[in-house]
Design a protein around this motif. Structure first.
Motif, PDB file in Angstrom:
ATOM      1  N   SER A 161       0.667  -1.184   0.036  1.00 45.67           N
ATOM      2  CA  SER A 161      -0.085  -0.074   0.113  1.00 45.67           C
ATOM      3  C   SER A 161       1.171   1.060  -0.224  1.00 45.67           C
ATOM      4  N   ILE A 162       1.804   1.302   0.853  1.00 48.72           N
ATOM      5  CA  ILE A 162       2.950   2.251   0.620  1.00 48.72           C
ATOM      6  C   ILE A 162       3.505   2.546  -0.946  1.00 48.72           C
ATOM      7  N   ILE A 163       3.701   1.623  -1.335  1.00 43.95           N
ATOM      8  CA  ILE A 163       4.630   1.659  -2.923  1.00 43.95           C
ATOM      9  C   ILE A 163       3.696   2.187  -3.615  1.00 43.95           C
ATOM     10  N   ARG A 164       2.465   1.792  -3.418  1.00 39.10           N
ATOM     11  CA  ARG A 164       1.102   1.803  -4.254  1.00 39.10           C
ATOM     12  C   ARG A 164       0.862   3.578  -4.238  1.00 39.10           C
ATOM     13  N   ALA A 165       0.824   4.187  -3.057  1.00 37.00           N
ATOM     14  CA  ALA A 165       0.804   5.719  -2.561  1.00 37.00           C
ATOM     15  C   ALA A 165       1.545   6.211  -3.114  1.00 37.00           C
ATOM     16  N   MET A 166       3.174   6.013  -2.686  1.00 38.24           N
ATOM     17  CA  MET A 166       4.597   6.734  -3.949  1.00 38.24           C
ATOM     18  C   MET A 166       4.485   6.232  -5.121  1.00 38.24           C
ATOM     19  N   GLY A 167       3.821   5.369  -5.646  1.00 36.09           N
ATOM     20  CA  GLY A 167       3.609   5.277  -6.658  1.00 36.09           C
ATOM     21  C   GLY A 167       3.522   6.479  -7.666  1.00 36.09           C
ATOM     22  N   LEU A 168       2.885   7.234  -7.578  1.00 38.34           N
ATOM     23  CA  LEU A 168       2.303   8.530  -8.300  1.00 38.34           C
ATOM     24  C   LEU A 168       2.732   9.587  -7.810  1.00 38.34           C
ATOM     25  N   LYS A 169       4.244   9.888  -7.282  1.00 37.53           N
ATOM     26  CA  LYS A 169       5.296  10.766  -6.143  1.00 37.53           C
ATOM     27  C   LYS A 169       4.165  12.078  -5.833  1.00 37.53           C
ATOM     28  N   PRO A 170       4.072  11.788  -5.114  1.00 33.64           N
ATOM     29  CA  PRO A 170       2.919  12.437  -3.896  1.00 33.64           C
ATOM     30  C   PRO A 170       4.028  13.159  -3.657  1.00 33.64           C
ATOM     31  N   LYS A 171       3.193  15.291  -3.422  1.00 36.81           N
ATOM     32  CA  LYS A 171       5.225  15.017  -2.310  1.00 36.81           C
ATOM     33  C   LYS A 171       4.374  15.048  -1.102  1.00 36.81           C
ATOM     34  N   ILE A 172       2.981  14.843  -0.534  1.00 34.21           N
ATOM     35  CA  ILE A 172       2.666  14.179   0.603  1.00 34.21           C
ATOM     36  C   ILE A 172       2.616  12.961   1.056  1.00 34.21           C
ATOM     37  N   LEU A 173       3.543  11.257   1.580  1.00 34.35           N
ATOM     38  CA  LEU A 173       2.523  11.003   2.524  1.00 34.35           C
ATOM     39  C   LEU A 173       2.003  10.937   3.509  1.00 34.35           C
ATOM     40  N   CYS A 174       0.681  10.205   3.461  1.00 28.43           N
ATOM     41  CA  CYS A 174      -0.094  10.729   4.075  1.00 28.43           C
ATOM     42  C   CYS A 174      -0.315   9.166   4.570  1.00 28.43           C
ATOM     43  N   PHE A 175      -1.020   8.864   6.057  1.00 27.60           N
ATOM     44  CA  PHE A 175      -0.754   7.119   6.831  1.00 27.60           C
ATOM     45  C   PHE A 175      -2.059   7.369   7.857  1.00 27.60           C
ATOM     46  N   HIS A 176      -2.988   7.000   7.730  1.00 25.94           N
ATOM     47  CA  HIS A 176      -3.844   6.879   8.148  1.00 25.94           C
ATOM     48  C   HIS A 176      -4.134   5.307   9.326  1.00 25.94           C
ATOM     49  N   GLU A 177      -3.521   5.907  10.516  1.00 28.10           N
ATOM     50  CA  GLU A 177      -3.258   4.478  11.511  1.00 28.10           C
ATOM     51  C   GLU A 177      -2.461   3.738  11.443  1.00 28.10           C
ATOM     52  N   PRO A 178      -1.110   3.828  11.098  1.00 23.07           N
ATOM     53  CA  PRO A 178      -0.555   2.491  10.511  1.00 23.07           C
ATOM     54  C   PRO A 178      -0.345   1.052  11.050  1.00 23.07           C
ATOM     55  N   THR A 179      -0.747   1.522  12.435  1.00 26.74           N
ATOM     56  CA  THR A 179      -0.057   0.368  13.048  1.00 26.74           C
ATOM     57  C   THR A 179      -1.366  -0.164  13.949  1.00 26.74           C
ATOM     58  N   SER A 180      -2.391   0.564  13.206  1.00 28.11           N
ATOM     59  CA  SER A 180      -3.672  -0.122  13.976  1.00 28.11           C
ATOM     60  C   SER A 180      -4.319  -1.664  13.424  1.00 28.11           C
ATOM     61  N   ALA A 181      -4.852  -2.572  14.115  1.00 26.15           N
ATOM     62  CA  ALA A 181      -4.425  -4.198  13.974  1.00 26.15           C
ATOM     63  C   ALA A 181      -3.291  -4.655  13.691  1.00 26.15           C
ATOM     64  N   LEU A 182      -2.937  -4.082  13.835  1.00 24.80           N
ATOM     65  CA  LEU A 182      -1.076  -5.128  13.760  1.00 24.80           C
ATOM     66  C   LEU A 182      -0.285  -5.411  15.177  1.00 24.80           C
ATOM     67  N   ASP A 183       0.282  -6.938  14.703  1.00 30.34           N
ATOM     68  CA  ASP A 183       0.642  -7.283  16.511  1.00 30.34           C
ATOM     69  C   ASP A 183       2.235  -6.354  16.493  1.00 30.34           C
ATOM     70  N   PRO A 184       2.711  -6.648  17.691  1.00 33.04           N
ATOM     71  CA  PRO A 184       3.612  -5.950  17.938  1.00 33.04           C
ATOM     72  C   PRO A 184       4.913  -5.841  16.408  1.00 33.04           C
ATOM     73  N   LYS A 185       5.486  -7.217  16.535  1.00 32.99           N
ATOM     74  CA  LYS A 185       6.015  -7.296  15.056  1.00 32.99           C
ATOM     75  C   LYS A 185       5.981  -6.720  14.307  1.00 32.99           C
ATOM     76  N   LEU A 186       4.698  -6.511  13.434  1.00 35.81           N
ATOM     77  CA  LEU A 186       4.491  -5.694  12.834  1.00 35.81           C
ATOM     78  C   LEU A 186       4.511  -4.283  13.166  1.00 35.81           C
ATOM     79  N   LYS A 187       4.271  -4.108  13.975  1.00 34.33           N
ATOM     80  CA  LYS A 187       4.246  -2.730  14.146  1.00 34.33           C
ATOM     81  C   LYS A 187       5.600  -2.213  14.557  1.00 34.33           C
ATOM     82  N   SER A 188       6.280  -2.723  14.925  1.00 36.27           N
ATOM     83  CA  SER A 188       8.110  -2.088  14.569  1.00 36.27           C
ATOM     84  C   SER A 188       8.455  -2.243  13.711  1.00 36.27           C
ATOM     85  N   GLU A 189       7.567  -3.279  12.566  1.00 35.24           N
ATOM     86  CA  GLU A 189       8.006  -3.393  11.188  1.00 35.24           C
ATOM     87  C   GLU A 189       7.903  -2.037  10.267  1.00 35.24           C
ATOM     88  N   VAL A 190       6.563  -1.939  11.168  1.00 36.31           N
ATOM     89  CA  VAL A 190       5.925  -0.153   9.675  1.00 36.31           C
ATOM     90  C   VAL A 190       6.894   0.893  10.300  1.00 36.31           C
TER      91      VAL A 190
END
Lengths: 216, 270
Positions: B176-205
């Motif tokens: 999803s991050i690469i897809r959002a970056m695909g069109l080269k936006p000037k600002i990359l926005c994240f909406h609650e990127p860690t919600s519903a992820l386990d601690p390992k994945l949160k750290s990965e994000v």
């Protein structure tokens, strides 16, 4: 009348059943899509008209609708009657168009709003987002109810005999009344079972083909 | 000069006022986190920035140009201005029927098609088609190389032909991050990127976002997870009941000036 003669006679009627099914199915799917698009228009009056129309078509028997299409133009307006086959096709196509439209509408409305929002964020216009993203997901979601309606449609073609179209049941009835052999009527079930079996198999295959993704 | 400037933004749903006089600025290449409890208005703010919601009042400027002000915007303006923002949705919103690579490339291909269409409108009809095809081919090749690089950097090369159904939460997030970056936006926005992820994945994000920070990507992150926000923020906005209660740099996590933020942070610790 021996078994082969009966089979050949019923096959004639079954040809008309198949023709009726194919033509009505092919026409009612796009008509359903059109009705669905109209239902989705956010306009109070359009919605009221559409609701009324759906209420009438779903609330009355298909047999009655066939009779209305065939007899009413002549009785009320003194217009020449439709050809019997055309009248049946018009009635079934409108009836099933309404049912299909409700299936499409439910499928469309069940797609997560996030999919359209993602399309917007990725620069897609409405046409691109519908045809490239939403449509296939709607198709996937609507295959099971569409399969049910398709099988019902095959069986409902038997109602064509109400205006004397010689489909398979009517062909059987003629044999029963002429030669007094009752098993012919039950024999027609084999024709329906074969056609519905084939359709179920094909629709199941399509469902399997789309199993690689989960519609949102 | 501020890269992004928001002035007196307000929004109501019916009689309920969800954003009141929101004003802030952010610098290019920085990461702004918007924190606050559920219902504080942070999601609505992000959605307005991305044109997914209309505002009632206020002015949003990017690089000193008003991109969402008092003037009524046409659909074409909205589409054009929206391209300044890429959004990584909370639930990723990947297109389930497409592979990872197709999810990323589809919007790029459509953008190239449009670019090629607009670029050669002045050419005579006989030359137009050829020019468009040649241009699209070259641009597509460039973009494929760029996306290949991004897939490698995000450890997704082996998943390029996988469907979203078979991806882990972290892989879906990175796609999803690469897809959002695909069109080269000037600002990359994240909406609650860690919600519903386990601690390992949160750290990965968090690692992924820190990697993007190293490349000076300008980011706005809406989150209610403090540990995560502390790791990634250059600038922080704390919201409560539709208002910005406190804003500042990363130090406000340690030294909050308002009781509201202090209470919020202590609730998070407990």
């Amino acid at each position: 009348m021996n078994f082969t003669d009966v089979t050949l006679e019923l096959l004639n009627g079954f040809g008309i059943t198949c023709l009726l099914f194919i033509v009505t199915w092919i026409l009612s799917i796009p008509l359903g899509a059109v009705f669905c698009s109209v239902s989705l228009i956010k306009n109070k009056y359009v919605n009221m008209i559409m609701h009324g129309f759906i209420w009438i078509i779903r609330g009355t028997p298909l047999m009655l609708q066939i009779i209305v299409v065939f007899y009413v133009p002549g009785l009320l307006f003194n217009l020449p009657a439709f050809d019997r086959m055309v009248a049946v096709i018009i009635a079934i196509v409108i009836n099933y168009g309404v049912y299909f439209s409700e299936i499409f509408r439910a499928g469309y409305e069940s797609i997560d709003k996030g999919q359209s929002e993602a399309c917007k964020m990725l620069g897609m216009n409405r046409r691109q987002s519908f045809f490239r993203i939403i449509l296939l997901q709607v198709v996937k979601k609507t295959i099971p109810p569409l399969s049910n309606e398709t099988i019902s449609l095959v069986k409902d073609t038997a109602l064509a005999r109400v205006i004397a179209i010689n489909e398979v049941i009517m062909a059987a009835q003629k044999i029963v009344s002429t030669y007094a052999i009752i098993w012919v009527l039950f024999y027609t079930a084999v024709f329906y079972l074969v056609l519905n079996g084939l359709l179920s198999f094909l629709l199941h295959k399509l469902e399997d083909k789309l199993k690689y993704f989960e519609a949102k | 000069m501020a890269f992004l400037q928001v002035n007196d933004l307000s929004k109501s749903f019916g009689t309920s006022e969800v954003l009141k006089d929101i004003s802030f600025t952010m610098e290019k290449g920085k990461t702004l986190t918007i924190i606050g409890n559920s219902g504080s208005g942070k999601t609505t703010l992000l959605r307005i920035l991305c044109y997914l919601e209309n505002k009632n009042n206020g002015i949003i400027s990017l690089e000193e140009k008003i991109i969402n002000g008092d003037k009524t915007l046409y659909q074409s303006d909205v589409s054009e201005n929206r391209r300044n923002f890429g959004l990584v949705f909370q639930s990723f919103n990947l297109f389930p029927q497409y592979t990872v690579l197709e999810n990323i490339m589809l919007p790029i291909k459509l953008a190239i098609k449009k670019e090629a269409h607009d670029k050669f409108l002045n050419l005579p009809l006989s030359k137009r088609r050829k020019a468009r095809i040649a241009f699209s081919k070259q641009r597509l090749q460039e973009e494929e190389e760029r996306i290949d690089g991004l897939l490698q950097r995000m450890n997704l090369s082996s998943k390029r032909n996988s469907y979203p159904l078979s991806l882990s939460g972290g892989e879906a997030q990175r796609t999803s991050i690469i897809r959002a970056m695909g069109l080269k936006p000037k600002i990359l926005c994240f909406h609650e990127p860690t919600s519903a992820l386990d601690p390992k994945l949160k750290s990965e994000v968090a690692e992924t976002i820190l990697k993007l920070k190293e490349q000076n990507t300008t980011m706005i992150v809406v989150t209610h997870e403090m540990e995560f926000a502390k790791r990634i923020s250059d600038q922080v906005i704390y919201m409560e009941n539709g208002r910005i209660v406190e804003q500042g740099d990363n130090s406000i996590f340690e030294n909050p000036k308002t009781n509201e933020l202090n209470n919020f942070l202590s609730m998070e610790v407990n």
